[in-house]
Design a protein around this motif. Structure first.
Motif, PDB file in Angstrom:
ATOM      1  N   GLU A  98       0.809  -1.091  -0.052  1.00 20.99           N
ATOM      2  CA  GLU A  98       0.029   0.044   0.024  1.00 20.99           C
ATOM      3  C   GLU A  98       0.842   1.205  -0.004  1.00 20.99           C
ATOM      4  OE1 GLU A  98      -3.286   0.787  -0.227  1.00 20.99           O
ATOM      5  OE2 GLU A  98      -3.863  -1.624  -0.066  1.00 20.99           O
ATOM      6  N   GLU A  99       1.954   1.183   0.632  1.00 24.34           N
ATOM      7  CA  GLU A  99       2.857   2.420   0.894  1.00 24.34           C
ATOM      8  C   GLU A  99       3.425   2.621  -0.375  1.00 24.34           C
ATOM      9  OE1 GLU A  99       6.970   3.230   3.300  1.00 24.34           O
ATOM     10  OE2 GLU A  99       5.202   2.234   4.553  1.00 24.34           O
ATOM     11  N   ALA A 100       3.851   1.631  -1.011  1.00 24.00           N
ATOM     12  CA  ALA A 100       4.656   1.721  -2.295  1.00 24.00           C
ATOM     13  C   ALA A 100       3.608   2.275  -3.333  1.00 24.00           C
ATOM     14  CB  ALA A 100       5.068   0.279  -2.700  1.00 24.00           C
ATOM     15  N   LEU A 101       2.319   1.919  -3.400  1.00 22.73           N
ATOM     16  CA  LEU A 101       1.452   2.121  -4.591  1.00 22.73           C
ATOM     17  C   LEU A 101       1.099   3.531  -4.259  1.00 22.73           C
ATOM     18  CD1 LEU A 101      -0.995  -0.944  -4.737  1.00 22.73           C
ATOM     19  CD2 LEU A 101       0.940  -0.146  -6.368  1.00 22.73           C
ATOM     20  N   GLU A 104       3.515   7.540  -6.883  1.00 23.52           N
ATOM     21  CA  GLU A 104       2.975   7.275  -8.193  1.00 23.52           C
ATOM     22  C   GLU A 104       4.279   7.260  -9.117  1.00 23.52           C
ATOM     23  OE1 GLU A 104       1.061  10.874  -9.615  1.00 23.52           O
ATOM     24  OE2 GLU A 104      -0.433  10.698  -8.018  1.00 23.52           O
ATOM     25  N   SER A 105       5.547   7.444  -8.607  1.00 24.62           N
ATOM     26  CA  SER A 105       6.709   6.988  -9.539  1.00 24.62           C
ATOM     27  C   SER A 105       7.095   5.549  -9.391  1.00 24.62           C
ATOM     28  CB  SER A 105       7.664   8.058  -9.232  1.00 24.62           C
ATOM     29  OG  SER A 105       8.108   7.718  -7.997  1.00 24.62           O
ATOM     30  N   ILE A 106       6.537   4.736  -8.386  1.00 22.92           N
ATOM     31  CA  ILE A 106       6.973   3.443  -8.260  1.00 22.92           C
ATOM     32  C   ILE A 106       6.829   2.465  -9.519  1.00 22.92           C
ATOM     33  CG2 ILE A 106       5.048   2.518  -6.927  1.00 22.92           C
ATOM     34  CD1 ILE A 106       7.495   1.343  -5.103  1.00 22.92           C
ATOM     35  N   LEU A 111       9.216  -1.682  -6.590  1.00 19.39           N
ATOM     36  CA  LEU A 111       8.432  -2.573  -5.367  1.00 19.39           C
ATOM     37  C   LEU A 111       9.108  -3.712  -5.207  1.00 19.39           C
ATOM     38  CD1 LEU A 111       5.971  -2.705  -3.881  1.00 19.39           C
ATOM     39  CD2 LEU A 111       4.527  -3.434  -5.614  1.00 19.39           C
ATOM     40  N   GLN A 112       9.631  -4.536  -6.256  1.00 18.85           N
ATOM     41  CA  GLN A 112      10.300  -5.969  -5.912  1.00 18.85           C
ATOM     42  C   GLN A 112      11.407  -5.601  -5.014  1.00 18.85           C
ATOM     43  OE1 GLN A 112      12.431  -7.449  -9.272  1.00 18.85           O
ATOM     44  NE2 GLN A 112      11.992  -9.475  -8.622  1.00 18.85           N
ATOM     45  N   LEU A 131       0.415  -9.141  -7.591  1.00 26.70           N
ATOM     46  CA  LEU A 131       0.031  -8.593  -6.348  1.00 26.70           C
ATOM     47  C   LEU A 131      -0.608  -7.202  -6.473  1.00 26.70           C
ATOM     48  CD1 LEU A 131       3.101  -9.214  -4.122  1.00 26.70           C
ATOM     49  CD2 LEU A 131       0.836  -9.902  -3.489  1.00 26.70           C
ATOM     50  N   VAL A 132      -0.056  -6.483  -7.365  1.00 25.14           N
ATOM     51  CA  VAL A 132      -0.477  -5.175  -7.641  1.00 25.14           C
ATOM     52  C   VAL A 132      -1.923  -5.271  -8.461  1.00 25.14           C
ATOM     53  CG1 VAL A 132      -0.254  -3.198  -9.036  1.00 25.14           C
ATOM     54  CG2 VAL A 132       1.976  -3.983  -7.925  1.00 25.14           C
ATOM     55  N   LYS A 133      -1.961  -6.056  -9.286  1.00 22.86           N
ATOM     56  CA  LYS A 133      -3.121  -6.187 -10.108  1.00 22.86           C
ATOM     57  C   LYS A 133      -4.181  -6.753  -9.032  1.00 22.86           C
ATOM     58  CE  LYS A 133      -5.201  -8.937 -13.705  1.00 22.86           C
ATOM     59  NZ  LYS A 133      -5.251  -9.833 -14.879  1.00 22.86           N
ATOM     60  N   ASN A 134      -4.119  -7.526  -8.197  1.00 20.59           N
ATOM     61  CA  ASN A 134      -4.933  -8.258  -7.454  1.00 20.59           C
ATOM     62  C   ASN A 134      -5.165  -6.825  -6.146  1.00 20.59           C
ATOM     63  OD1 ASN A 134      -5.256 -10.759  -8.346  1.00 20.59           O
ATOM     64  ND2 ASN A 134      -3.744 -11.535  -6.945  1.00 20.59           N
ATOM     65  N   ARG A 135      -4.607  -6.136  -6.038  1.00 21.30           N
ATOM     66  CA  ARG A 135      -4.646  -5.356  -4.908  1.00 21.30           C
ATOM     67  C   ARG A 135      -5.384  -3.983  -5.628  1.00 21.30           C
ATOM     68  NH1 ARG A 135      -6.947  -3.444  -1.638  1.00 21.30           N
ATOM     69  NH2 ARG A 135      -6.316  -1.440  -0.593  1.00 21.30           N
ATOM     70  N   LEU A 136      -5.203  -3.843  -6.884  1.00 17.24           N
ATOM     71  CA  LEU A 136      -5.943  -2.873  -7.554  1.00 17.24           C
ATOM     72  C   LEU A 136      -7.366  -3.117  -7.778  1.00 17.24           C
ATOM     73  CD1 LEU A 136      -3.211  -1.284  -9.883  1.00 17.24           C
ATOM     74  CD2 LEU A 136      -4.099  -0.313  -7.619  1.00 17.24           C
ATOM     75  N   SER A 137      -7.599  -4.434  -7.927  1.00 17.08           N
ATOM     76  CA  SER A 137      -9.158  -4.892  -8.164  1.00 17.08           C
ATOM     77  C   SER A 137      -9.759  -4.984  -7.159  1.00 17.08           C
ATOM     78  CB  SER A 137      -8.802  -6.272  -9.004  1.00 17.08           C
ATOM     79  OG  SER A 137      -8.348  -7.131  -7.946  1.00 17.08           O
ATOM     80  N   LYS A 138      -9.214  -4.667  -5.746  1.00 16.18           N
ATOM     81  CA  LYS A 138     -10.168  -4.782  -4.555  1.00 16.18           C
ATOM     82  C   LYS A 138     -10.828  -3.668  -4.277  1.00 16.18           C
ATOM     83  CE  LYS A 138      -8.136  -8.863  -2.237  1.00 16.18           C
ATOM     84  NZ  LYS A 138      -7.407  -9.470  -0.952  1.00 16.18           N
TER      85      LYS A 138
END
Length: 138
Positions: A98-101, A104-106, A111-112, A131-138
């Motif tokens: 969450e912190e990394a997302l 905006e420049s990450i 993130l890895q 992970l990012v895809k799953n997080r953004l879809s929630k």
């Protein structure tokens, strides 16, 4: 010595396996159903295993699971399989993501690296992407 007989499926069992092989959400279950159908059709288990690029013992296990538990035997049970390295259900992992997302420049590589530095977890770019895809879809 293992029995090498082909399955003898009833019409209702064939229909169940055919529908499951097309519509089940998990590819591993669809594959197991297809293997059993091939065996019922007359292909011996050695050829089914070779065709599906699995060991003959794996196919024998599918067959035993089908004969003892039916369709439920073909579905992976809770706790089986590889354990997750990183999960959105883990609050510590979720916090880092969450912190990394928020930044905006990450990018995925950044993130890895952040996951490796902060959590000492080494994951592939594909895992980070998922992970990012799953997080953004929630």
């Amino acid at each position: 010595m293992q029995k090498r007989e082909a399955l003898k499926l009833s019409e209702s069992e064939k229909k169940l396996l055919q529908e499951t092989s097309m519509y089940h959400p998990k590819p591993e279950v669809r594959m197991r159903c297809q293997g059993l159908l091939l065996n019922d059709f007359g292909m011996n288990q050695k050829n089914v295993a070779k065709f599906m690029n699995i060991s003959e013992n794996t196919f024998v296990n599918w067959k035993k699971a089908w004969l003892s538990e039916g369709l439920n035997g073909l579905i992976r049970k809770e706790g089986q399989g590889r354990k997750q390295i990183i999960s959105l259900d883990n609050p510590q992992h979720l916090e880092v993501i969450e912190e990394a997302l928020k930044d905006e420049s990450i990018n995925l590589r950044a993130l890895q690296k952040k996951l490796l530095q902060e959590l000492d977890i080494s994951v592939s770019i594909d895992t980070v992407k998922r992970l990012v895809k799953n997080r953004l879809s929630k």
